[in-house]
Design an enzyme around this catalytic site. Structure first.
Site, short mmCIF file in Angstrom:
data_model
loop_
_atom_site.label_atom_id
_atom_site.label_comp_id
_atom_site.label_asym_id
_atom_site.label_seq_id
_atom_site.Cartn_x
_atom_site.Cartn_y
_atom_site.Cartn_z
N TYR A 15 0.81 -1.22 0.00
CA TYR A 15 0.00 0.00 0.00
C TYR A 15 0.85 1.27 0.00
O TYR A 15 0.37 2.34 -0.39
CB TYR A 15 -0.95 0.02 1.20
CG TYR A 15 -1.98 -1.09 1.17
CD1 TYR A 15 -2.26 -1.79 0.01
CD2 TYR A 15 -2.66 -1.45 2.33
CE1 TYR A 15 -3.18 -2.81 -0.01
CE2 TYR A 15 -3.60 -2.47 2.32
CZ TYR A 15 -3.85 -3.15 1.14
OH TYR A 15 -4.77 -4.16 1.13
N LYS B 287 3.84 -15.37 2.52
CA LYS B 287 3.83 -16.12 1.26
C LYS B 287 5.29 -16.36 0.89
O LYS B 287 5.76 -15.99 -0.19
CB LYS B 287 3.07 -15.29 0.21
CG LYS B 287 2.74 -16.04 -1.07
CD LYS B 287 1.68 -17.10 -0.91
CE LYS B 287 1.48 -17.83 -2.23
NZ LYS B 287 0.72 -19.09 -2.09
N ASP C 136 -2.58 -18.35 1.75
CA ASP C 136 -3.70 -19.08 1.14
C ASP C 136 -4.22 -20.16 2.09
O ASP C 136 -5.43 -20.34 2.26
CB ASP C 136 -3.31 -19.66 -0.22
CG ASP C 136 -1.92 -20.26 -0.26
OD1 ASP C 136 -1.15 -20.04 0.70
OD2 ASP C 136 -1.59 -20.96 -1.23
N ASP D 165 -5.30 -7.06 5.79
CA ASP D 165 -6.51 -6.37 5.35
C ASP D 165 -7.59 -7.41 5.03
O ASP D 165 -8.75 -7.31 5.47
CB ASP D 165 -6.15 -5.55 4.10
CG ASP D 165 -7.25 -4.60 3.67
OD1 ASP D 165 -8.32 -4.61 4.30
OD2 ASP D 165 -7.05 -3.88 2.68
N ASP E 49 -10.88 -9.02 7.80
CA ASP E 49 -12.30 -8.98 7.42
C ASP E 49 -12.89 -10.39 7.41
O ASP E 49 -14.02 -10.60 7.88
CB ASP E 49 -12.46 -8.36 6.02
CG ASP E 49 -12.68 -6.85 6.08
OD1 ASP E 49 -12.40 -6.27 7.14
OD2 ASP E 49 -13.11 -6.27 5.08
#
Ligand code: NAD
Length: 357
Positions: free
Chosen positions: A142, A192, A224, A248, A252
């Site tokens: 970001y 990852k 994942d 992020d 959620d």
């Protein structure tokens, strides 16, 4: 103890839910012999209306001078057509930046009393869900440079940079291990690293930092697999430590599993200075001013403020127990209402919690 708490009620249902949160903090101060001084500052739409900008300098000063910052919610249709830099949400990003808040803690906890709202199969939910997603907030894709769009070989391309420095990883890893020590002493670091160099550095630094926390169990998952495990068996997690973009998404996912937006608190902290404590939900303009909002996410954010912002563990636990007892006694706001329960408004829900505190 004497402490100063800066209040940012914001917009929409903000002032209603904030009032209930403050009542709980005041009751706590009385019960445990503390003296809390509340300062008030403007943020978001309320600040735009009064001062023409979403984050006035006076608000930054008031927050920096406090021991903790307590925020309700900002935004609403009234300000939706303003230029991006003048919108209420810009105030939120600005205050996080001004306070140097690099760690975001989002607990996802399933209250047994609200198991009916949980999106998981009952046998999975029965194993329990009580975890915190700890998301790095100021680095990663970001904010990484270079970033941009250009034309290469006649094709439009877009690109961003995933980047972390070792110090950025170390400081959030410290928050993870310190938080785990106050809970079930388990950290799962999510990356990852099978594909990304950034993740390989992340994993290396988390392992180095772990050397100072031998009492905390550390595990690693690829993102994942973590996304899958959250749905398959969230009971395996205590603290999920991860970077900005993975966090992020996972925060959620974790929070929606509980099924109740009006129940979710959050905290953002830095290395020094006050932390910021706020419900996950927004300003709910559709129910503002109607005494319908669920104040429990705000009251649970007050509990996080007590525990993480003021180091008052017993006080935080007392608030959480009062919330659980209120639910166990059958009181529900409209958003979590089930048949056979007692429907109450925002003020009454706050009062029921206070009685039990
Ligand atoms: P929202 O979270 O405000 O509302 C989504 C839905 O959930 C609505 O139906 C609302 O009534 C309901 N809801 C939310 N909180 C509730 C509560 N405590 N009790 C009962 N019901 C509740 O999200 P939205 O509608 O997408 O956004 C509304 C405004 O809030 C927008 O301006 C948005 O930018 C802003 N927002 C602010 C924050 C924040 O301040 N941190 C976060 C998200 C959205």
């Amino acid at each position: 103890m004497k402490k100063t708490i800066c209040l940012l009620p914001g917009d929409g249902i903000g002032p209603e839910i904030m009032a209930q949160g403050v009542n709980v903090l005041e009751a706590c101060a009385k019960k445990f012999g503390h003296q809390f001084t509340f300062t008030h500052a403007l943020l978001g739409g309320a600040a735009i209306d009064a001062c023409g900008e979403p984050l006035p300098a006076a608000t930054v000063q008031a927050c920096q001078a406090a021991d903790a910052v307590f925020l309700a919610a900002v935004g609403g249709p009234k300000w939706d057509n303003l230029a991006p830099q003048l919108r209420p949400e810009r105030g939120l990003l600005g205050i996080r930046k001004a306070l140097g808040l690099f760690a975001n803690l989002r607990p996802a906890m399933l209250f047994p009393e609200l198991a009916g709202a949980c999106l998981l199969r009952p046998d999975i939910a029965a194993k329990g869900l009580d975890l915190i997603v700890l998301r790095e907030l100021t680095g990663d894709l970001y904010y990484g440079e270079p970033r941009g769009r250009e034309v290469r070989d006649g094709q439009r391309v877009g690109y961003n940079t995933m980047i972390y420095s070792e110090e950025e990883v170390r400081r959030i890893a410290v928050v993870a291990f310190e938080t785990a020590r106050k809970r079930r002493k388990k950290v799962c670091s999510v990356d990852k690293s099978n594909v990304l160099e950034t993740s390989r550095l992340w994993k290396e630094i988390v392992e180095e930092t772990h050397a100072s926390y031998p009492d905390v169990a550390l595990s690693h998952l690829y993102v994942d697999n973590a996304a899958m495990q959250l749905v398959r068996d969230p009971s395996q997690f205590d603290i999920i430590l991860t970077g900005n973009i993975f966090g992020d998404i996972l925060s959620d996912e974790a929070s929606v599993l509980t099924g109740s937006l009006g129940m979710l608190p959050s905290a953002s902290v830095g290395s020094t200075g006050p932390g910021l404590f706020e419900p996950v939900h927004g300003s709910a303009p559709d129910i503002a001013g109607q005494d319908k909002a669920n104040p429990l996410a705000t009251i649970l954010s007050a509990a996080m403020l007590l525990r993480l912002g003021l180091d008052m563990e017993g006080e935080a636990t007392a608030v959480e127990q009062a919330v659980r007892q209120t639910l166990a006694d059958g009181f529900r706001t409209a958003d979590i209402m089930e048949s056979g329960k007692t429907l109450v408004g925002c003020t009454a829900m706050g009062s029921r919690v206070l009685e039990r505190l």
